[in-house]
Design an enzyme around this catalytic site. Sequence first.
Site, short mmCIF file in Angstrom:
data_model
loop_
_atom_site.label_atom_id
_atom_site.label_comp_id
_atom_site.label_asym_id
_atom_site.label_seq_id
_atom_site.Cartn_x
_atom_site.Cartn_y
_atom_site.Cartn_z
N SER A 150 49.51 10.88 -29.06
CA SER A 150 49.65 11.26 -27.65
C SER A 150 49.05 10.21 -26.73
O SER A 150 48.13 9.46 -27.11
CB SER A 150 48.95 12.60 -27.42
OG SER A 150 48.85 12.90 -26.04
N TYR A 198 41.62 18.03 -28.32
CA TYR A 198 42.91 17.41 -28.64
C TYR A 198 42.87 15.91 -28.36
O TYR A 198 43.31 15.09 -29.18
CB TYR A 198 44.00 18.09 -27.81
CG TYR A 198 45.40 17.60 -28.07
CD1 TYR A 198 46.10 17.99 -29.21
CD2 TYR A 198 46.04 16.75 -27.16
CE1 TYR A 198 47.39 17.56 -29.45
CE2 TYR A 198 47.34 16.31 -27.39
CZ TYR A 198 48.01 16.72 -28.52
OH TYR A 198 49.30 16.28 -28.75
#
Length: 272
Positions: free
Chosen positions: A139, A152
Amino acid sequence: MFDLTGKHVCYVADCGGIALETSKVLMTKNIAKLAILQSTENPQAIAQLQSIKPSTQIFFWTYDVTMAREEMKKYFDEVMVQMDYIDVLINGATLCDENNIDATINTNLTGMMNTVATVLPYMDRQMGGSGGLIVNVTSVIGLDPSPVFCAYSASKFGVIGFTRSLADPLYYSQNGVAVMAVCCGPTRVFVDRELKAFLEYGQSFADRLRRAPCQSTSVCGQNIVNAIERSENGQIWIADKGGLELVKLHWYWHMADQFLHYMQSNDEEDQE
């Protein structure tokens, strides 16, 4: 350019969302075999993929990326019976659960690292493999921090660090396995979920994210494959807003070059 024609590809992820769309594109590239390892069965998705290229062999295993490495070895022993060899390993399993830090880290980082450590011996030229390519799908908040999804983001930063470390010429010159990462920007399948912030202060932002403009999973999947085809060892790509951008990597530690030179000098002395 990395030519996917005739390649044996192993994809570790959920066969839905980005992984499914990426697999659809892979099926148009005349790959010979595709192994999918994911947590749940999805026969409809497998059938959809097979219809794109009937001549490509598709294999499926139910796989828990958080299992112990010893169990992973048993799975990949079976995978190799069907695949013969692996040219490309794609790691795409992901979880964003700020209320469950252990599960988030284990899925996004530890499980990926254990999978790579398990598969590498099958690909390593020094161990009878043919080399190949490892692709870590991660990401953009593994490049820049997120004050909302802290756990995350931390796990995705770890993926980038692992990718860059494993891509070092120290390894690549020996095993012939290139390593790269693709950092996906906000994608519809992600923001459509009910997302919880790490701290309550960030929840209003997490809620608004569901209404933010995002790229489609199909466009993201196409650009992941585009990055694979354009890849070189150690590269980090951003797939965002329908585009693809190569990250300009930077060394922050001013002693990095001297330390590397020191290590190389000592290695040469040990060989004398």
